[in-house]
Design a protein around this motif. Structure first.
Motif, PDB file in Angstrom:
ATOM      1  N   LYS A 172       1.925  47.614  45.879  1.00  0.00           N
ATOM      2  CA  LYS A 172       0.889  48.187  46.730  1.00  0.00           C
ATOM      3  C   LYS A 172      -0.201  48.787  45.850  1.00  0.00           C
ATOM      4  N   GLU A 196       4.631  50.791  58.210  1.00  0.00           N
ATOM      5  CA  GLU A 196       5.150  51.827  57.315  1.00  0.00           C
ATOM      6  C   GLU A 196       5.414  53.096  58.122  1.00  0.00           C
ATOM      7  N   ASN A 233       9.388  55.162  52.898  1.00  0.00           N
ATOM      8  CA  ASN A 233       9.149  55.715  51.560  1.00  0.00           C
ATOM      9  C   ASN A 233      10.409  56.400  51.037  1.00  0.00           C
ATOM     10  N   ASP A 272       5.005  51.477  45.327  1.00  0.00           N
ATOM     11  CA  ASP A 272       3.948  52.202  46.027  1.00  0.00           C
ATOM     12  C   ASP A 272       2.957  52.781  45.016  1.00  0.00           C
ATOM     13  N   GLU A 277       9.826  51.590  49.986  1.00  0.00           N
ATOM     14  CA  GLU A 277       8.693  51.797  49.081  1.00  0.00           C
ATOM     15  C   GLU A 277       9.053  52.867  48.057  1.00  0.00           C
TER      16      GLU A 277
HETATM   17 MG    MG Z   1       4.172  54.362  51.051  1.00  0.00          MG
END
Ligand code: MG
Ligand code: C2E
Ligand code: MG
Ligand code: MG
Length: 280
Positions: free
Chosen positions: A201, A59, A118, A180, A150
């Motif tokens: 997640k 990530e 993200n 996320d 995400e």
């Molecule tokens: Mg994230």
């Protein structure tokens, strides 16, 4: 006497307010300059498969070090960037950099699974988002199959019809999509089923209480079961201890991410993880 007290506390109140707004303004104007000043960089945190122990991805996490103000947390500057209209430019910069890095690893023969980026709500809600992603993949040469995005629950649920069309397009390109911080926002379960998602997640606030907090163990188990029932992979974030990892593995969670495995690191510091994965 009463009057004067009143005046004093009023003066005090405005002064501290002013100090606070000056600090805010400084932060805002520093953020405005950050891209041009080259004050951003990315760190990468590995995601590990519970089954094989292999690295399945990284990530990308944005870091901002202002020359005067120092290091500022993304939990502070990302919401600020959204508020003052900078998130599009910053988000595009992150995506471009992360894709460039992925492509660099590919050229070096490093297998890294996917790079996860993200995406803020405002980014995905823009009609041009899909085109921007496609353009960056083209520019950098990174295949869509090496990218993951995400997105948080709330940014999808605020306009699910529109967002789900775009998510579907991104999914068709070969990009994987994760929700996320799952469990902290509010998701409509019926949309969850309809959206073209690949992963959930589990938010780190639930992972933190494992394996002893009965509330958190129940939530973690329920998220894993629900994810699998919807054909999604389940990722635990914020895994810090062996006991948390054991609990999650025993309960068939798919992937782990957290300080127990590695903190987010600069590319140069990730060699051990990249080499370990390369042997496979
Ligand atoms: Mg994230
Ligand atoms: P997130 O996407 O949920 O990222 C996970 C956060 O948990 C990261 O914080 C990471 O450093 C931290 N973390 C990872 N493992 C552990 C652990 O074992 N224990 C603890 N206590 N924390 C752990 P970070 O880097 O400060 O980022 C915070 C949030 O800022 C991210 O949460 C994400 O929502 C946002 N963010 C970061 N980079 C970007 C970006 O490029 N774009 C957007 N839109 N948001 C970003
Ligand atoms: Mg998260
Ligand atoms: Mg988070």
């Amino acid at each position: 006497r009463v009057k004067q007290d009143g005046r004093n506390s009023y003066a005090f109140y405005t002064e501290s307010l002013t100090q606070e707004s000056v600090a805010k303004l400084k932060l805002q104007s520093a953020l405005h300059d950050a891209l041009e000043l080259n004050a951003f960089h990315l760190e990468y945190q590995p995601k590990i498969s519970f089954r094989t122990g292999d690295v399945v991805g990284f990530e990308a996490l944005l870091r901002w070090v202002d020359p005067v103000l120092g290091s500022i947390s993304p939990d502070i500057f990302i919401p600020l960037a959204e508020k003052i209209g900078l998130i599009q430019d910053i988000g595009r910069w992150v995506l471009k950099r992360a894709c460039e890095q992925g492509q660099r690893w590919r050229k070096q023969g490093v297998s890294f699974g996917r790079i996860a980026v993200n995406v803020a709500g405002q980014q995905i809600q823009r009609s041009s988002f899909v085109d921007e992603v496609a353009e960056i993949l083209k520019q950098t040469g990174l295949p869509a199959s090496s990218l993951e995005l995400e997105v948080t629950e709330s940014c999808m649920m605020s306009n699910p019809e529109l967002v789900s069309q775009d998510l579907a397009k991104l999914g068709q390109m070969g990009i994987e999509l994760s929700i996320d911080d799952f469990g902290t926002g509010y998701s409509s379960l019926s949309y969850l089923k309809k959206l073209p998602l690949h992963k959930l997640k589990i938010d780190q606030s639930f992972v933190a209480g494992l394996p002893f907090d009965t509330h958190n163990t129940a939530i973690a188990k329920a998220i894993i079961a629900m994810g699998h029932a919807l054909n999604l992979q389940v990722v635990a974030e914020g895994v810090e201890t062996q006991a948390q990892a054991d609990f999650l593995k025993d309960n068939h969670c798919d992937h782990a991410q957290g300080y127990f495995y590695s903190k987010p690191k600069l590319v140069e510091e990730l060699t051990a993880f990249l080499i370990a994965d390369d042997r496979v």
